[in-house]
Design a protein around this motif. Structure first.
Motif, PDB file in Angstrom:
ATOM      1  N   LYS A   1       0.839  -1.240   0.083  1.00 34.22           N
ATOM      2  CA  LYS A   1       0.061   0.151  -0.056  1.00 34.22           C
ATOM      3  C   LYS A   1       0.830   1.378  -0.029  1.00 34.22           C
ATOM      4  O   LYS A   1       1.795   1.269   0.334  1.00 34.22           O
ATOM      5  N   ILE A   2       0.281   2.283  -0.523  1.00 33.06           N
ATOM      6  CA  ILE A   2       0.951   3.537  -0.768  1.00 33.06           C
ATOM      7  C   ILE A   2      -0.215   4.624  -0.178  1.00 33.06           C
ATOM      8  O   ILE A   2      -1.242   4.366  -0.783  1.00 33.06           O
ATOM      9  N   LEU A   3       0.318   5.718   0.268  1.00 31.53           N
ATOM     10  CA  LEU A   3      -0.531   6.984   0.410  1.00 31.53           C
ATOM     11  C   LEU A   3      -0.291   7.832  -0.744  1.00 31.53           C
ATOM     12  O   LEU A   3       0.816   8.057  -1.187  1.00 31.53           O
ATOM     13  N   VAL A   4      -1.561   8.384  -1.097  1.00 29.63           N
ATOM     14  CA  VAL A   4      -1.191   9.583  -2.282  1.00 29.63           C
ATOM     15  C   VAL A   4      -2.170  10.453  -1.920  1.00 29.63           C
ATOM     16  O   VAL A   4      -3.187  10.351  -1.646  1.00 29.63           O
ATOM     17  N   SER A   5      -1.904  11.692  -2.467  1.00 31.73           N
ATOM     18  CA  SER A   5      -2.593  12.802  -2.057  1.00 31.73           C
ATOM     19  C   SER A   5      -3.981  12.810  -3.026  1.00 31.73           C
ATOM     20  O   SER A   5      -3.773  12.319  -4.359  1.00 31.73           O
ATOM     21  N   ALA A   6      -4.873  12.991  -2.466  1.00 36.17           N
ATOM     22  CA  ALA A   6      -6.267  12.898  -3.092  1.00 36.17           C
ATOM     23  C   ALA A   6      -6.658  13.638  -4.286  1.00 36.17           C
ATOM     24  O   ALA A   6      -7.196  13.129  -5.292  1.00 36.17           O
ATOM     25  N   CYS A   7      -5.864  14.711  -4.267  1.00 38.12           N
ATOM     26  CA  CYS A   7      -5.983  15.551  -5.556  1.00 38.12           C
ATOM     27  C   CYS A   7      -5.525  15.202  -6.727  1.00 38.12           C
ATOM     28  O   CYS A   7      -5.720  15.473  -7.983  1.00 38.12           O
ATOM     29  N   LEU A   8      -4.329  14.268  -6.661  1.00 41.07           N
ATOM     30  CA  LEU A   8      -3.480  13.773  -7.532  1.00 41.07           C
ATOM     31  C   LEU A   8      -4.369  12.599  -8.148  1.00 41.07           C
ATOM     32  O   LEU A   8      -3.991  11.853  -9.267  1.00 41.07           O
ATOM     33  N   LEU A   9      -5.618  12.010  -7.436  1.00 38.38           N
ATOM     34  CA  LEU A   9      -6.289  10.975  -7.825  1.00 38.38           C
ATOM     35  C   LEU A   9      -7.385  11.375  -8.494  1.00 38.38           C
ATOM     36  O   LEU A   9      -8.408  10.830  -8.781  1.00 38.38           O
ATOM     37  N   GLY A  10      -7.688  12.770  -8.853  1.00 35.19           N
ATOM     38  CA  GLY A  10      -8.856  13.357  -9.401  1.00 35.19           C
ATOM     39  C   GLY A  10      -9.809  13.776  -8.445  1.00 35.19           C
ATOM     40  O   GLY A  10     -11.089  14.013  -8.991  1.00 35.19           O
ATOM     41  N   GLU A  11      -9.695  13.773  -7.176  1.00 34.64           N
ATOM     42  CA  GLU A  11     -10.803  13.992  -6.189  1.00 34.64           C
ATOM     43  C   GLU A  11     -10.697  15.452  -5.964  1.00 34.64           C
ATOM     44  O   GLU A  11     -10.011  16.204  -6.121  1.00 34.64           O
ATOM     45  N   ASN A  12     -12.074  15.964  -5.786  1.00 34.07           N
ATOM     46  CA  ASN A  12     -12.404  17.316  -5.761  1.00 34.07           C
ATOM     47  C   ASN A  12     -12.134  17.747  -3.986  1.00 34.07           C
ATOM     48  O   ASN A  12     -12.940  17.868  -3.506  1.00 34.07           O
ATOM     49  N   VAL A  13     -10.815  18.049  -3.901  1.00 34.75           N
ATOM     50  CA  VAL A  13     -10.464  18.305  -2.490  1.00 34.75           C
ATOM     51  C   VAL A  13      -9.704  19.697  -2.523  1.00 34.75           C
ATOM     52  O   VAL A  13      -9.207  20.288  -1.484  1.00 34.75           O
TER      53      VAL A  13
END
Ligand code: SF4
Length: 150
Positions: free
Chosen positions: A3-15
């Motif tokens: 598992k890795i942690l990724v910034s939600a904004c880099l995953l296309g989330e509206n944050v």
């Protein structure tokens, strides 16, 4: 799968602070094929809304915020330090809960930056430094890179 942690904004989330959605890059898609990705937005975890005031660390780095030596201020003057520190702590909890291998966090953010952040003058100038969540993860031995390092 590791598992890795990724910034939600880099995953296309509206944050993001400005509610702008980022298109997911090929490099991030490659990571998603290799790892189980845990999305995280430290600022939303800290209780900040979307959209929100743009924030910058005042002249120093995330580590200095954790030590109480500087604050995170919004462009309209509010002190958002508390939300940033809470968000960093919740990000660390998530990283530990999932025993992540490392984290890929968005460069230049006052939470997620890993080698470059804004200076706190709100004039677009940048300086070497890391965000508050990145600083806390690194203090606990968790490797943090940016999307530019993949
Ligand atoms: Fe949230 Fe970090 Fe992306 Fe900012 S850079 S929107 S704090 S995940």
């Amino acid at each position: 799968m590791k598992k890795i942690l990724v910034s939600a904004c880099l995953l296309g989330e509206n944050v993001r602070y400005n509610a702008e959605v980022i298109e997911v890059s090929d490099k991030i898609n490659d990571l998603m094929a290799k790892y189980e990705v845990i999305p995280v937005c430290p600022e939303v975890l800290g209780g900040l809304p979307v959209p929100r005031e743009a924030c910058e660390i005042q002249g120093m780095s995330g580590s200095d915020v954790l030590d109480g030596d500087t604050i995170v201020r919004g462009s309209k003057g509010s002190d958002h330090t508390g939300a940033f520190v809470i968000g960093a702590k919740k990000t660390l909890e998530l990283a530990r809960e999932h025993n992540v291998e490392f984290a890929v966090l968005k460069q230049r953010s006052p939470s997620c930056g890993s080698s470059c952040i804004y200076t706190g003058k709100f004039d677009g100038t940048k300086q070497p430094g890391e965000g508050v969540a990145t600083a806390l993860l690194r203090r606990q031995g968790i490797k943090v890179i940016s999307e530019e390092d993949i």
